[in-house]
Design an enzyme around this catalytic site. Sequence first.
Site, PDB file in Angstrom:
ATOM      1  N   PHE A 118      -0.110   5.726   9.501  1.00 23.02           N
ATOM      2  CA  PHE A 118      -0.035   4.453   8.782  1.00 23.02           C
ATOM      3  C   PHE A 118       0.847   3.430   9.478  1.00 23.02           C
ATOM      4  O   PHE A 118       0.679   2.228   9.302  1.00 23.02           O
ATOM      5  CB  PHE A 118       0.455   4.692   7.346  1.00 23.02           C
ATOM      6  CG  PHE A 118       1.942   4.864   7.179  1.00 23.02           C
ATOM      7  CD1 PHE A 118       2.739   3.814   6.759  1.00 23.02           C
ATOM      8  CD2 PHE A 118       2.543   6.090   7.414  1.00 23.02           C
ATOM      9  CE1 PHE A 118       4.109   3.976   6.582  1.00 23.02           C
ATOM     10  CE2 PHE A 118       3.900   6.268   7.234  1.00 23.02           C
ATOM     11  CZ  PHE A 118       4.702   5.206   6.822  1.00 23.02           C
ATOM     12  N   LYS A 119       1.778   3.894  10.285  1.00 28.89           N
ATOM     13  CA  LYS A 119       2.722   2.970  10.899  1.00 28.89           C
ATOM     14  C   LYS A 119       2.076   2.081  11.956  1.00 28.89           C
ATOM     15  O   LYS A 119       2.636   1.062  12.348  1.00 28.89           O
ATOM     16  CB  LYS A 119       3.905   3.758  11.451  1.00 28.89           C
ATOM     17  CG  LYS A 119       4.632   4.465  10.312  1.00 28.89           C
ATOM     18  CD  LYS A 119       5.777   5.333  10.724  1.00 28.89           C
ATOM     19  CE  LYS A 119       6.355   6.022   9.481  1.00 28.89           C
ATOM     20  NZ  LYS A 119       7.521   6.849   9.754  1.00 28.89           N
ATOM     21  N   ASP A 120       0.864   2.455  12.376  1.00 28.41           N
ATOM     22  CA  ASP A 120       0.128   1.582  13.299  1.00 28.41           C
ATOM     23  C   ASP A 120      -0.120   0.200  12.693  1.00 28.41           C
ATOM     24  O   ASP A 120      -0.133  -0.798  13.406  1.00 28.41           O
ATOM     25  CB  ASP A 120      -1.232   2.194  13.655  1.00 28.41           C
ATOM     26  CG  ASP A 120      -1.118   3.379  14.588  1.00 28.41           C
ATOM     27  OD1 ASP A 120      -0.245   3.360  15.466  1.00 28.41           O
ATOM     28  OD2 ASP A 120      -1.907   4.331  14.434  1.00 28.41           O
ATOM     29  N   THR A 154       6.714   7.000  13.432  1.00 29.46           N
ATOM     30  CA  THR A 154       7.168   5.682  13.874  1.00 29.46           C
ATOM     31  C   THR A 154       7.281   5.622  15.389  1.00 29.46           C
ATOM     32  O   THR A 154       6.899   4.629  16.014  1.00 29.46           O
ATOM     33  CB  THR A 154       8.521   5.327  13.239  1.00 29.46           C
ATOM     34  OG1 THR A 154       8.330   5.067  11.852  1.00 29.46           O
ATOM     35  CG2 THR A 154       9.124   4.084  13.873  1.00 29.46           C
TER      36      THR A 154
END
Length: 503
Positions: A118-120, A154
């Site tokens: 999701f951090k993309d 991350t």
Amino acid sequence: MGTYHSTRSRTLACSSKDAIRRGLAPDGGLFVSDELGEKKLDVAGLADLSYHQIARTVLGLLLDDYTDAEVAACVDEAYTGTFASPEVTPLVGLDHAPDGGDVPTYVLELFHGPTSAFKDVALQMLPRLMARTGTAEGEAAQKIMIVTATSGDTGKAALAGFADAPGTGITVFYPEGKVSRVQELQMSTQEGGNVAVCGVRGNFDDAQSAVKRIFGDRELAKRLAERGVVLSSANSINVGRLVPQVVYYFAAYAQLLRSGAIQPGDAVEFCVPTGNFGDILAGYYAQRLGLPVARLDVASDRNNVLIDFLKTGAYDRRREFFTTTSPSMDILISSNLERMLYYVSGGDEALVASLMADLSNEGCYQVPEELHQGIRALFDGGWASEEQVASAIKHCWDENGYVIDPHTACGFHVLEELSAAEGARARVLLSTASPYKFPRAVAGALGLDAPADDFACMDVLARATGTVPPRQLAELSEKPVRFADVEDIDQLGAYVEQAAARL
């Protein structure tokens, strides 16, 4: 929101560009704006907007010293051709609600970016925002060294975003032996002439605390300044990391509207696997901006410090640290909780500073009862043991033919345990990573013969479920390892200085 300041004081007022460039406030606090929520986004028109259009609208509200043209360019660069889904964060309906109720449940897939996490979504955006900050007020032109601690995802997402970015370097620290093999290889094989990756002897909280000390080291800052280098962060403590995450809450709502699952104004419940509180804080920002949120559910693993806090109002990190199958949530110091405390307390920076001092000095704090009740008005949650995580993965597959990773499984378990929020017309579970980032844990939970090798296990999982591993993960085994450094906590500042010297 034009003016930002620290959660702990108002001595420094700056623009969002300066806040993004600085990363962390000089007093150790996080940048916030008192203007959050003054302007609302009209949800009635969301169904007609693409992800790009929603992103331009949300970023325009939260970062209003960027011009419309700058925001549009950042959005196009971040999300055009970089995600496998045209929706960027597609919404998938489950056949059976986890709690057996009649409120439909959906999974918001946040893992279609270049590193399958999701951090993309935020870390494809942050380098673009950073590149347009120019030079901070009163500073000579400088290069930026991004320094980040990661619990697993991350690091790679930041490396992928900042690799070979002009005028920028990046140093990533991860807890040695406490990330998955796939996560470690994603970082240690990273290409780019401006990147550095280092394992840390300790856990994520140790690494994160060390990074915060690096930002507060004035002598180090002075030495780096002499070389024309300034430090910044890609962790969710950076407001430029947080703001893009707000977008996918509105994007989820837009997809529900388009499908006819809800009508404009209907409330939606969101369940969010979280350790550092950034992903769910973005949902709180969305609610402040006008998104109809029935409830925000915190989903934790065995490191359940956030759940105890929600129940009691006492935050206590003085507890055993557990290494779990959901390593990105193996956190005992949830940095972004500080922002939520600031807003729910009505902007009481003195209270926040006092609470954070208690956390630093005593390892715990207790919020006033009124503040605790304010938090409970919107937030609920629960946690999952390792056995419950495995059971949730199996249950989700058996009931829905849908494969989830261990982090998402924590959220699935919480939705099984909690009844739907009052007034919720839909429940949305944020899925934070591809199951192929944790193939052994997922295959084991499904009762498959899980080989010790992650990549052989990917093949087993693919054959058994009819799913396909992301190419960027499947090809990792063929990439050469570039970084094998491991350092003690007290050596991380020196490591950053050496990396900066190579810029």
